[in-house]
Scaffold this motif. Structure first.
Motif, short mmCIF file in Angstrom:
data_model
loop_
_atom_site.label_atom_id
_atom_site.label_comp_id
_atom_site.label_asym_id
_atom_site.label_seq_id
_atom_site.Cartn_x
_atom_site.Cartn_y
_atom_site.Cartn_z
N CYS A 3 0.81 -1.21 0.00
CA CYS A 3 0.00 0.00 0.00
C CYS A 3 0.85 1.26 0.00
O CYS A 3 0.40 2.32 -0.41
CB CYS A 3 -0.94 0.02 1.21
SG CYS A 3 -2.14 -1.33 1.16
N ALA A 4 2.08 1.15 0.46
CA ALA A 4 2.96 2.31 0.51
C ALA A 4 3.42 2.72 -0.88
O ALA A 4 3.78 3.87 -1.10
CB ALA A 4 4.16 2.03 1.39
N LYS A 5 3.40 1.80 -1.82
CA LYS A 5 3.85 2.11 -3.18
C LYS A 5 2.78 2.95 -3.86
O LYS A 5 1.62 2.59 -3.91
CB LYS A 5 4.11 0.85 -3.97
CG LYS A 5 5.26 0.08 -3.39
CD LYS A 5 5.62 -1.07 -4.27
CE LYS A 5 6.81 -1.76 -3.63
NZ LYS A 5 7.43 -2.69 -4.49
N ALA A 37 -12.66 -3.02 -2.96
CA ALA A 37 -11.74 -3.63 -1.99
C ALA A 37 -10.31 -3.12 -2.17
O ALA A 37 -9.61 -2.85 -1.19
CB ALA A 37 -11.77 -5.16 -2.12
N VAL A 38 -9.87 -2.97 -3.42
CA VAL A 38 -8.53 -2.44 -3.68
C VAL A 38 -8.41 -1.03 -3.15
O VAL A 38 -7.44 -0.68 -2.46
CB VAL A 38 -8.20 -2.48 -5.21
CG1 VAL A 38 -6.96 -1.66 -5.52
CG2 VAL A 38 -8.03 -3.92 -5.68
N CYS A 42 -5.89 -0.19 -0.09
CA CYS A 42 -4.63 0.46 -0.46
C CYS A 42 -4.78 1.89 -0.96
O CYS A 42 -3.78 2.53 -1.24
CB CYS A 42 -3.93 -0.35 -1.54
SG CYS A 42 -3.49 -1.99 -1.00
N GLY A 43 -5.97 2.35 -1.11
CA GLY A 43 -6.17 3.71 -1.61
C GLY A 43 -6.35 3.73 -3.12
O GLY A 43 -6.03 2.77 -3.83
N TRP A 49 -1.98 0.48 -10.60
CA TRP A 49 -1.00 -0.60 -10.62
C TRP A 49 -1.56 -2.01 -10.65
O TRP A 49 -0.81 -2.97 -10.78
CB TRP A 49 -0.06 -0.47 -9.42
CG TRP A 49 0.90 0.65 -9.64
CD1 TRP A 49 0.86 1.88 -9.03
CD2 TRP A 49 2.00 0.67 -10.52
NE1 TRP A 49 1.88 2.65 -9.50
CE2 TRP A 49 2.61 1.93 -10.42
CE3 TRP A 49 2.55 -0.24 -11.42
CZ2 TRP A 49 3.73 2.30 -11.15
CZ3 TRP A 49 3.66 0.12 -12.15
CH2 TRP A 49 4.23 1.37 -12.01
N ILE A 50 -2.85 -2.16 -10.53
CA ILE A 50 -3.43 -3.51 -10.60
C ILE A 50 -4.59 -3.48 -11.58
O ILE A 50 -5.46 -2.63 -11.50
CB ILE A 50 -3.86 -4.05 -9.22
CG1 ILE A 50 -4.26 -5.51 -9.33
CG2 ILE A 50 -4.95 -3.21 -8.60
CD1 ILE A 50 -4.37 -6.23 -8.00
#
Length: 195
Positions: A3-5, A37-38, A42-43, A49-50
């Motif tokens: 999540c930091a990325k 959910a993503v 993770c924001g 990115w996904i």
């Protein structure tokens, strides 16, 4: 953690976000839930990115993988004389199938790592690149070797039958080899890799 990325500023063609707006994703309850959910976990930036295809492979949603990996008719018509107006560029389908996240994982990496044989079969049929290595040098074949199930073994067989190549270390990278040394995972594939 993941999540930091955060995604750097990108053009629409280099971000996965545009794929979440496809006709399938906007009409599919499961894809909408996966997108929520993503974002919750993770924001919003993680959507860069996904791809919906990778998320469907992580979840094992075969129906969504089938729809999302299907080549749009306009791609097939792009080079025909009957093509009208703006058409889908032929490279965009392959870009979507092989889109790699910030750690260079593709949908095929995800399907193999989780041992989703039907998803792997669909991605192979869609033309997924079989030997793309992630940041650690692991290919989808390495992920299938690490999947501790009969379906992981089946994924190995599908990849090999489709032409997956050996990595420079054999069929497995050093990280996979270390994992297999610790665990009794997929012994038939391990035996093939050491021949």
């Amino acid at each position: 953690g993941e999540c930091a990325k955060r995604a750097p500023s990108q053009t629409p063609w280099t971000t996965a976000r545009v794929l979440w707006q496809s006709a399938h994703c906007t009409s599919c309850r499961q894809c909408k839930e996966a997108m929520r959910a993503v974002v919750q976990r993770c924001g919003d930036a993680k959507l860069d990115w996904i791809t919906p295809l990778t998320r469907a492979c992580i979840d094992g949603r075969t129906e969504c993988v089938c729809e999302l990996s299907r080549k749009p008719p306009e791609v097939e018509q792009c080079h025909s004389s009957k093509a009208e107006a703006p058409v889908e560029p032929p490279w965009r389908h392959q870009w979507m199938i092989d889109f790699a996240d910030s750690e260079r994982h593709t949908a095929l990496h995800a399907a193999c790592a989780f041992g989703y044989e039907d998803c792997v079969r669909l991605l192979i049929q869609a033309g997924a690149t079989l030997d793309m290595a992630d940041d650690e040098g692991d290919t989808p074949l390495d992920g299938a070797l690490m999947a501790s199930s009969d379906s992981g073994k089946a994924c190995v067989d599908l990849l090999l039958a489709a032409g997956a190549k050996e990595t420079p270390q054999g069929l497995v990278t050093p990280s996979t080899r270390a994992y297999l040394d610790r665990e009794e995972v997929c012994p038939q594939a391990w035996q093939r890799s050491t021949i």
